[in-house]
Structure formats: structure tokens, C-alpha cells
Design a protein around this motif. Structure first.
Motif, PDB file in Angstrom:
ATOM      1  N   TRP A 177       0.818  -1.231   0.000  1.00 47.99           N
ATOM      2  CA  TRP A 177       0.000   0.000   0.000  1.00 47.99           C
ATOM      3  C   TRP A 177       0.845   1.272   0.000  1.00 47.99           C
ATOM      4  CZ3 TRP A 177      -3.056  -3.066  -1.708  1.00 47.99           C
ATOM      5  CH2 TRP A 177      -3.521  -4.193  -1.048  1.00 47.99           C
ATOM      6  N   TRP A 206     -10.431 -13.447  -0.785  1.00 47.46           N
ATOM      7  CA  TRP A 206     -10.270 -12.173  -1.478  1.00 47.46           C
ATOM      8  C   TRP A 206      -9.578 -12.412  -2.813  1.00 47.46           C
ATOM      9  CZ3 TRP A 206     -11.516  -7.418   0.939  1.00 47.46           C
ATOM     10  CH2 TRP A 206     -11.859  -7.516   2.296  1.00 47.46           C
ATOM     11  N   GLN A 211      -6.499  -7.559  -7.488  1.00 45.64           N
ATOM     12  CA  GLN A 211      -6.299  -7.335  -8.920  1.00 45.64           C
ATOM     13  C   GLN A 211      -5.446  -6.098  -9.124  1.00 45.64           C
ATOM     14  OE1 GLN A 211      -9.244  -8.119 -12.150  1.00 45.64           O
ATOM     15  NE2 GLN A 211      -9.370  -5.895 -12.283  1.00 45.64           N
ATOM     16  N   ARG A 249      -2.671   0.650  -9.981  1.00 43.81           N
ATOM     17  CA  ARG A 249      -3.640   0.566  -8.892  1.00 43.81           C
ATOM     18  C   ARG A 249      -3.906  -0.902  -8.589  1.00 43.81           C
ATOM     19  NH1 ARG A 249      -5.932   2.380 -13.469  1.00 43.81           N
ATOM     20  NH2 ARG A 249      -7.629   1.189 -14.393  1.00 43.81           N
ATOM     21  N   SER A 291      -6.885  -3.442  -6.569  1.00 44.32           N
ATOM     22  CA  SER A 291      -8.171  -3.569  -5.885  1.00 44.32           C
ATOM     23  C   SER A 291      -8.209  -4.851  -5.078  1.00 44.32           C
ATOM     24  CB  SER A 291      -9.321  -3.574  -6.898  1.00 44.32           C
ATOM     25  OG  SER A 291      -9.397  -2.344  -7.580  1.00 44.32           O
ATOM     26  N   ILE A 332     -10.864  -7.316  -3.578  1.00 46.66           N
ATOM     27  CA  ILE A 332     -12.271  -7.628  -3.829  1.00 46.66           C
ATOM     28  C   ILE A 332     -12.666  -8.845  -2.996  1.00 46.66           C
ATOM     29  CG2 ILE A 332     -13.973  -8.182  -5.605  1.00 46.66           C
ATOM     30  CD1 ILE A 332     -11.794  -7.067  -7.629  1.00 46.66           C
ATOM     31  N   ALA A 352      -6.948   5.303  -0.895  1.00 49.33           N
ATOM     32  CA  ALA A 352      -7.928   4.246  -1.135  1.00 49.33           C
ATOM     33  C   ALA A 352      -9.306   4.802  -1.452  1.00 49.33           C
ATOM     34  CB  ALA A 352      -8.016   3.332   0.084  1.00 49.33           C
ATOM     35  N   VAL A 412     -13.328   3.108  -1.624  1.00 53.16           N
ATOM     36  CA  VAL A 412     -14.140   1.929  -1.330  1.00 53.16           C
ATOM     37  C   VAL A 412     -15.464   2.035  -2.075  1.00 53.16           C
ATOM     38  CG1 VAL A 412     -15.208   0.540   0.492  1.00 53.16           C
ATOM     39  CG2 VAL A 412     -13.081   1.798   0.958  1.00 53.16           C
ATOM     40  N   SER A 454     -15.537  -3.480  -2.944  1.00 49.84           N
ATOM     41  CA  SER A 454     -14.125  -3.502  -3.324  1.00 49.84           C
ATOM     42  C   SER A 454     -13.413  -2.317  -2.686  1.00 49.84           C
ATOM     43  CB  SER A 454     -13.945  -3.454  -4.849  1.00 49.84           C
ATOM     44  OG  SER A 454     -14.289  -2.185  -5.352  1.00 49.84           O
ATOM     45  N   ILE A 455     -12.098  -2.471  -2.536  1.00 47.21           N
ATOM     46  CA  ILE A 455     -11.253  -1.416  -1.989  1.00 47.21           C
ATOM     47  C   ILE A 455     -10.112  -1.222  -2.977  1.00 47.21           C
ATOM     48  CG2 ILE A 455      -9.860  -0.667  -0.025  1.00 47.21           C
ATOM     49  CD1 ILE A 455     -11.424  -2.960   1.546  1.00 47.21           C
ATOM     50  N   MET A 456     -10.058  -0.045  -3.587  1.00 50.03           N
ATOM     51  CA  MET A 456      -9.042   0.216  -4.603  1.00 50.03           C
ATOM     52  C   MET A 456      -7.958   1.124  -4.031  1.00 50.03           C
ATOM     53  SD  MET A 456      -7.721   2.526  -6.995  1.00 50.03           S
ATOM     54  CE  MET A 456      -8.921   3.804  -7.305  1.00 50.03           C
TER      55      MET A 456
END
Length: 199
Positions: free
Chosen positions: A47, A93, A96, A139, A141, A143, A179, A181, A190-192
Motif C-alpha cells: 500500500w 479475497w 487485482q 492501482r 483492488s 475484492i 484508497a 471503497v 471492493s477497496i481500490m
């Protein structure tokens, strides 16, 4: 009332008050939403580097295990992604990662994969990944296979800095964490990561 009795009463009263405070603190901690374990686990390896624009495909593979490459259609445009499966927080999870390619590299891949807008996701040879290990991850994600309770999001990131309405639900934006969401019907889908905090 004798001094001795007064001291006893004060001691008992103090013990009762302390017990109430400790019980209240225990209840607050028990009811506090638990942060997502994978967020802390990969904070330094994924991150922070992705927010600094320094995460590469090779580093993502080293952190999550070798991923599987796919050519996908993202809003009608081609994208090369690496997908990883992991288990954390009592659920499955999929991570991606979108890989940054130059225009010529993307054109070559589109031709090799016979890609067209709207086409189904296509697997890409692992040999391509070996050649692209130094490419930047734009980026990533996270998921969940099943939607996530919103209190887990708030327990991890806190209250969102911005809530933006989107076509299906809301986007909760956390610039400091880089991030976004995707939220709908009181659940997160999802959290990108990869949002740049320009502040």
C-alpha cells in the motif's frame, strides 16, 4: 460515622467506580470494529509503495505469490492485470493489480491477444509477466468474494473524508490511505488502492 468506617466506604465506592470504568472500556473495545488484517500485513510491501508510485509487478508477486495475468476490458479500453487469491479475515479475497504499459507494448499485446472492446477476460501467458516484472502497478483492488460489512471499513480506515454518489451506491474516499471503497446497500464490494493524495 467513625473515621475507620468512612475510609472503608470511600475505598468500596472507589472500587465500584473503577469497576464501572473498566467494564465500560471493555464494552467499547469489544464493540469496536476490527480492522482488516491484510491492510496492516501488506502496508509496507504494497500500500505504501503503490501510493508512492514505486510498486512493480515483481514486488507484487513477491508479496502475494505469483499472480495470473489477464487481458481485460476496462470501460471499453484494454488493460493488463495480475490477479492473486488470498484468505484473510475469515473470507476469500481477490487482489487485482493493473499493470502500466507503454502505448507500443499495449498495441502489441492487443494484437497478440486479438483483443476487442467488450471481449471476455483472456488469460495471458506467464512468460509475458516475466518480461514485465519491472513495470509499475498503477492501482490494486482488493475484492472480497462476499460483500464486506461497513464497520470493517471504518475500523480499518476510519470515517471517509469524502462520500461521492456513483451510479450504483457511493464511493468512500480516503486520500491519506490512497484508497477508494465501493459501497452499496450498506456493504463494501471492493477497496481500490492507488489514489494519489495531493494534499
Amino acid at each position: 460515622m467513625s473515621p475507620r468506617t468512612g475510609v472503608r466506604l470511600v475505598t468500596i465506592f472507589s472500587a465500584v467506580v473503577l469497576a464501572f470504568f473498566l467494564f465500560g472500556d471493555w464494552l467499547a473495545r469489544r464493540d469496536a470494529p476490527e480492522p482488516l488484517a491484510w491492510y496492516e500485513t501488506y502496508r509496507e510491501s504494497l500500500w505504501q509503495p503503490i501510493q508512492d508510485r514505486s510498486l512493480t509487478l515483481l514486488q507484487a508477486d513477491q508479496a502475494l505469490g505469483r499472480g495470473h495475468l489477464w487481458m481485460i476490458s476496462a470501460d471499453g479500453e484494454p488493460a493488463l492485470v495480475s490477479r492473486y487469491n488470498l484468505e484473510s479475515d475469515d473470507r476469500l479475497w481477490q487482489a487485482q493489480a493493473v499493470i502500466g504499459l507503454g502505448a507500443e507494448e499495449m498495441e502489441s499485446l492487443v494484437e497478440a491477444q486479438a483483443w476487442e472492446p467488450g471481449i471476455r477476460d483472456q488469460p495471458v501467458s506467464p512468460a509475458v509477466g516475466e518480461a514485465l516484472g519491472d513495470r509499475q502497478i498503477l492501482r490494486m483492488s482488493m475484492i472480497p468474494v462476499e460483500p464486506l460489512e461497513l464497520n470493517r471499513i471504518e475500523g480499518t480506515f476510519g470515517s471517509p473524508d469524502v462520500r461521492m454518489p456513483v451510479s450504483e451506491g457511493e464511493a468512500w474516499v480516503y486520500p491519506r490511505a490512497g484508497a477508494v471503497v465501493a459501497v452499496g446497500e450498506e456493504e463494501a464490494f471492493s477497496i481500490m488502492f492507488g489514489l494519489r493524495d495531493e494534499s
